[in-house]
Design an enzyme around this catalytic site. Structure first.
Site: not given
Length: 185
Positions: A7-9, A11-12, A76, A102, A127, A182
């Site tokens: 998952g390179a969005g 955060i990643g 996600k 999350n 981010a 959270k």
């Protein structure tokens, strides 16, 4: 040791980009082919808090090969099960998966892979994925990591060191408390 960023969005992409910049052996995995192609062609571009262009290597999930060493899972929540469908068969006896998601995903991951393979993270920094190969870093922040059972282990220090390439990384014996807080915030 190869670090897999699954998952390179936002955060990643951010934490993996900084790890790659620091010289770590990082493999990015993302389901968006255009993002993977852009990262392979020109690297990952981080703008905002920093401005960097970092050469990286990336693949789509079906191209990932195991056995995997250390995985930072940053998809996600709704994509967790699909990611685990790919990761589970590639897990070796020493594979560790760090959830940088999350929600309460770490227990779900532990149910599939075994609790001994899972470390949870609580992400608190801005981010955003801007487009193929481009992540916006909104500013300073923190990541807390911990074992699901609250024990302080040696592997947490290694994970903390890797995450500290990107943001302030802290250890906690109450990661589940952070995650629940959270949820109700």
């Amino acid at each position: 040791m190869t670090i897999t960023i699954y998952g390179a969005g936002a955060i990643g992409g951010l934490v993996g980009g900084y790890m790659a910049r620091a010289g770590e052996d990082v493999q990015f995995v993302d389901k968006v082919l255009e993002h993977v192609d852009a990262m392979n062609a020109t690297g990952i571009r981080i703008t905002g808090f920093d401005t960097l262009q970092i050469p990286v290597r990336a693949c789509v999930p079906c191209e990932l090969r195991g056995p995997l060493d250390l995985v930072f899972l940053a998809v996600k929540s709704q994509d967790t099960e699909a990611a685990l469908d790919t990761l589970a068969p590639l897990a070796g006896p020493d594979t560790i998966v760090v959830s940088l998601q999350n929600g309460m995903n770490a227990p779900c991951i532990a149910a599939r892979l075994g609790a001994q393979r899972v470390v949870a993270g609580f992400v608190s920094f801005p981010a955003d994925w801007q487009g193929p190969g481009h992540i916006e870093h909104g500013g300073a922040g923190n990541i807390w990591v911990g074992e699901l059972d609250g024990h302080m282990t040696e592997r947490l220090s290694r994970i903390q060191r890797l995450l500290a390439h990107a943001v302030s990384a802290r250890l906690t014996d109450n990661i589940v408390g952070y995650l629940w807080a959270k949820q109700i915030d």
